[in-house]
Design a protein around this motif. Structure first.
Motif, mmCIF file in Angstrom:
data_model
loop_
_atom_site.group_PDB
_atom_site.id
_atom_site.type_symbol
_atom_site.label_atom_id
_atom_site.label_comp_id
_atom_site.label_asym_id
_atom_site.label_seq_id
_atom_site.Cartn_x
_atom_site.Cartn_y
_atom_site.Cartn_z
ATOM 1 N N LEU A 8 -15.011 -22.404 -35.173
ATOM 2 C CA LEU A 8 -15.850 -21.537 -34.348
ATOM 3 C C LEU A 8 -15.137 -21.293 -33.029
ATOM 4 O O LEU A 8 -14.571 -22.223 -32.436
ATOM 5 C CB LEU A 8 -17.204 -22.195 -34.098
ATOM 6 N N LEU A 9 -15.179 -20.058 -32.559
ATOM 7 C CA LEU A 9 -14.479 -19.703 -31.324
ATOM 8 C C LEU A 9 -15.126 -18.487 -30.695
ATOM 9 O O LEU A 9 -15.957 -17.812 -31.316
ATOM 10 C CB LEU A 9 -12.999 -19.448 -31.597
ATOM 11 N N ALA A 10 -14.751 -18.216 -29.456
ATOM 12 C CA ALA A 10 -15.292 -17.058 -28.752
ATOM 13 C C ALA A 10 -14.688 -15.781 -29.306
ATOM 14 O O ALA A 10 -13.484 -15.702 -29.550
ATOM 15 C CB ALA A 10 -15.005 -17.173 -27.257
ATOM 16 N N ALA A 11 -15.540 -14.770 -29.508
ATOM 17 C CA ALA A 11 -15.095 -13.470 -30.005
ATOM 18 C C ALA A 11 -15.875 -12.395 -29.263
ATOM 19 O O ALA A 11 -17.066 -12.181 -29.541
ATOM 20 C CB ALA A 11 -15.326 -13.355 -31.508
ATOM 21 N N ASP A 12 -15.223 -11.766 -28.275
ATOM 22 C CA ASP A 12 -15.870 -10.729 -27.463
ATOM 23 C C ASP A 12 -17.150 -11.233 -26.803
ATOM 24 O O ASP A 12 -18.183 -10.558 -26.798
ATOM 25 C CB ASP A 12 -16.177 -9.495 -28.326
ATOM 26 N N GLY A 13 -17.087 -12.448 -26.243
ATOM 27 C CA GLY A 13 -18.230 -12.995 -25.541
ATOM 28 C C GLY A 13 -19.291 -13.594 -26.444
ATOM 29 O O GLY A 13 -20.336 -14.059 -25.957
ATOM 30 N N ARG A 14 -19.054 -13.598 -27.733
ATOM 31 C CA ARG A 14 -19.997 -14.170 -28.683
ATOM 32 C C ARG A 14 -19.274 -15.262 -29.474
ATOM 33 O O ARG A 14 -18.123 -15.563 -29.209
ATOM 34 C CB ARG A 14 -20.537 -13.073 -29.614
ATOM 35 N N ILE A 15 -19.954 -15.846 -30.443
ATOM 36 C CA ILE A 15 -19.342 -16.879 -31.273
ATOM 37 C C ILE A 15 -19.013 -16.307 -32.644
ATOM 38 O O ILE A 15 -19.848 -15.646 -33.270
ATOM 39 C CB ILE A 15 -20.272 -18.095 -31.417
ATOM 40 N N GLY A 16 -17.802 -16.539 -33.085
ATOM 41 C CA GLY A 16 -17.371 -16.100 -34.400
ATOM 42 C C GLY A 16 -16.732 -17.244 -35.166
ATOM 43 O O GLY A 16 -16.473 -18.316 -34.605
ATOM 44 N N CYS A 17 -16.475 -17.015 -36.433
ATOM 45 C CA CYS A 17 -15.797 -17.995 -37.271
ATOM 46 C C CYS A 17 -14.514 -17.366 -37.800
ATOM 47 O O CYS A 17 -14.507 -16.203 -38.221
ATOM 48 C CB CYS A 17 -16.694 -18.416 -38.431
ATOM 49 N N ALA A 18 -13.441 -18.133 -37.754
ATOM 50 C CA ALA A 18 -12.149 -17.648 -38.257
ATOM 51 C C ALA A 18 -11.391 -18.835 -38.835
ATOM 52 O O ALA A 18 -11.685 -19.992 -38.530
ATOM 53 C CB ALA A 18 -11.349 -16.997 -37.138
ATOM 54 N N TRP A 19 -10.404 -18.533 -39.662
ATOM 55 C CA TRP A 19 -9.557 -19.574 -40.249
ATOM 56 C C TRP A 19 -8.275 -19.675 -39.442
ATOM 57 O O TRP A 19 -7.518 -18.708 -39.327
ATOM 58 C CB TRP A 19 -9.246 -19.251 -41.712
ATOM 59 N N LEU A 20 -8.038 -20.872 -38.885
ATOM 60 C CA LEU A 20 -6.826 -21.145 -38.134
ATOM 61 C C LEU A 20 -6.106 -22.322 -38.788
ATOM 62 O O LEU A 20 -6.681 -23.042 -39.605
ATOM 63 C CB LEU A 20 -7.151 -21.500 -36.676
ATOM 64 N N ARG A 21 -4.855 -22.522 -38.401
ATOM 65 C CA ARG A 21 -4.070 -23.612 -38.973
ATOM 66 C C ARG A 21 -4.158 -24.836 -38.067
ATOM 67 O O ARG A 21 -4.085 -24.728 -36.848
ATOM 68 C CB ARG A 21 -2.618 -23.189 -39.175
ATOM 69 N N TRP A 22 -4.299 -26.014 -38.675
ATOM 70 C CA TRP A 22 -4.499 -27.260 -37.928
ATOM 71 C C TRP A 22 -3.157 -27.848 -37.514
ATOM 72 O O TRP A 22 -2.353 -28.237 -38.359
ATOM 73 C CB TRP A 22 -5.266 -28.252 -38.792
ATOM 74 N N GLY A 23 -2.962 -27.917 -36.212
ATOM 75 C CA GLY A 23 -1.781 -28.567 -35.659
ATOM 76 C C GLY A 23 -0.891 -27.620 -34.880
ATOM 77 O O GLY A 23 -0.667 -26.475 -35.289
ATOM 78 N N PHE A 24 -0.382 -28.088 -33.747
ATOM 79 C CA PHE A 24 0.573 -27.336 -32.942
ATOM 80 C C PHE A 24 1.982 -27.784 -33.341
ATOM 81 O O PHE A 24 2.356 -28.939 -33.088
ATOM 82 C CB PHE A 24 0.376 -27.609 -31.451
ATOM 83 N N PRO A 25 2.778 -26.926 -33.948
ATOM 84 C CA PRO A 25 4.145 -27.325 -34.313
ATOM 85 C C PRO A 25 5.048 -27.329 -33.085
ATOM 86 O O PRO A 25 5.118 -26.344 -32.350
ATOM 87 C CB PRO A 25 4.562 -26.255 -35.318
ATOM 88 N N LEU A 26 5.752 -28.428 -32.885
ATOM 89 C CA LEU A 26 6.684 -28.499 -31.760
ATOM 90 C C LEU A 26 7.960 -27.725 -32.059
ATOM 91 O O LEU A 26 8.643 -27.266 -31.155
ATOM 92 C CB LEU A 26 7.007 -29.961 -31.451
ATOM 93 N N GLN A 27 8.283 -27.585 -33.359
ATOM 94 C CA GLN A 27 9.419 -26.777 -33.792
ATOM 95 C C GLN A 27 8.906 -25.838 -34.878
ATOM 96 O O GLN A 27 8.790 -26.212 -36.034
ATOM 97 C CB GLN A 27 10.540 -27.668 -34.347
ATOM 98 N N GLN A 28 8.569 -24.617 -34.475
ATOM 99 C CA GLN A 28 7.885 -23.676 -35.367
ATOM 100 C C GLN A 28 8.608 -23.465 -36.693
ATOM 101 O O GLN A 28 8.001 -23.484 -37.760
ATOM 102 C CB GLN A 28 7.728 -22.327 -34.656
ATOM 103 N N ASP A 29 9.907 -23.267 -36.674
ATOM 104 C CA ASP A 29 10.628 -22.915 -37.901
ATOM 105 C C ASP A 29 10.802 -24.095 -38.849
ATOM 106 O O ASP A 29 10.835 -23.921 -40.059
ATOM 107 C CB ASP A 29 12.003 -22.326 -37.557
#
Length: 203
Positions: A51-72
């Protein structure tokens, strides 16, 4: 910490209920995201509904879990952030300020020092709402789960746990930046702890 959690049928229902209570209707994007939800364990590097903010409202989206320190290379994946220091660290600072998310789950897992697995759920049932934040990468947004000191339910197993929010707090975390500092200091409510028969050994 939090290294694996479970989403089930109730996860989708709880997300829809929360969004409808706040704004009365689902956006097309949120409805499509909810249709993707199936019973499964979520591991770091996997996609998951948040759940995250979407144009001042709450929306649902699929994101990936984890911040890669080396993207590639995919190495050095950071999937948790400590509440006590996240707002000051460059990797998480902008996310805490402007990209706060809530990660819904039916339960999460933790292992003790003997590698025995435990399952944690809300005592009265229903979805857990774990605080998190996200940031953009070349392949889209990624999220992390915020952790805090263990409460009484968690202490026998581990010294850290996800920052669990109530429904009302989850909405405030996403939409109201003035509540961020207060919620980062919250002690999560007691959870139901169960023993899982899976035993894992790490080499």
């Amino acid at each position: 910490m939090c290294g694996r959690y479970y989403i089930g049928d109730d996860t989708s229902k709880e997300i829809e209920k929360l969004v409808r209570e706040i704004q009365g209707e689902l956006s097309r994007e949120t409805a499509a995201a909810l249709q993707r939800i199936q019973k499964t364990d979520i591991h770091p590097a996997a996609e998951a509904p948040v759940l995250l903010a979407a144009d001042g409202r709450i929306g649902c989206a699929w994101l990936r879990w984890g911040f890669p320190l080396q993207q590639d290379s995919g190495k050095g994946l950071v999937f948790n952030a400590r509440c006590e220091s996240a707002a000051e660290k460059p990797l998480f600072r902008e996310g805490i300020r402007h990209r706060r998310t809530v990660i819904p789950a039916s339960a999460f897992y933790e292992w003790d020092s003997r590698k025995a697995k435990f399952t944690f759920r809300r005592e009265q049932g229903g979805a857990l709402f774990m605080a998190g934040c996200c940031r953009p990468y070349q392949d889209g947004e990624h999220f992390v789960i915020l952790t805090t000191a263990a409460n009484g339910s968690m202490e026998p197993v581990h010294d850290r746990m996800p920052l669990i929010l109530s429904r009302e707090e989850a909405v405030g975390w996403i939409l109201d930046g003035s509540r961020t500092e207060q919620l980062l200091q919250k002690v999560p409510a007691p959870l139901e702890r169960g023993t899982d028969y899976e035993q894992l050994r790490f080499f």
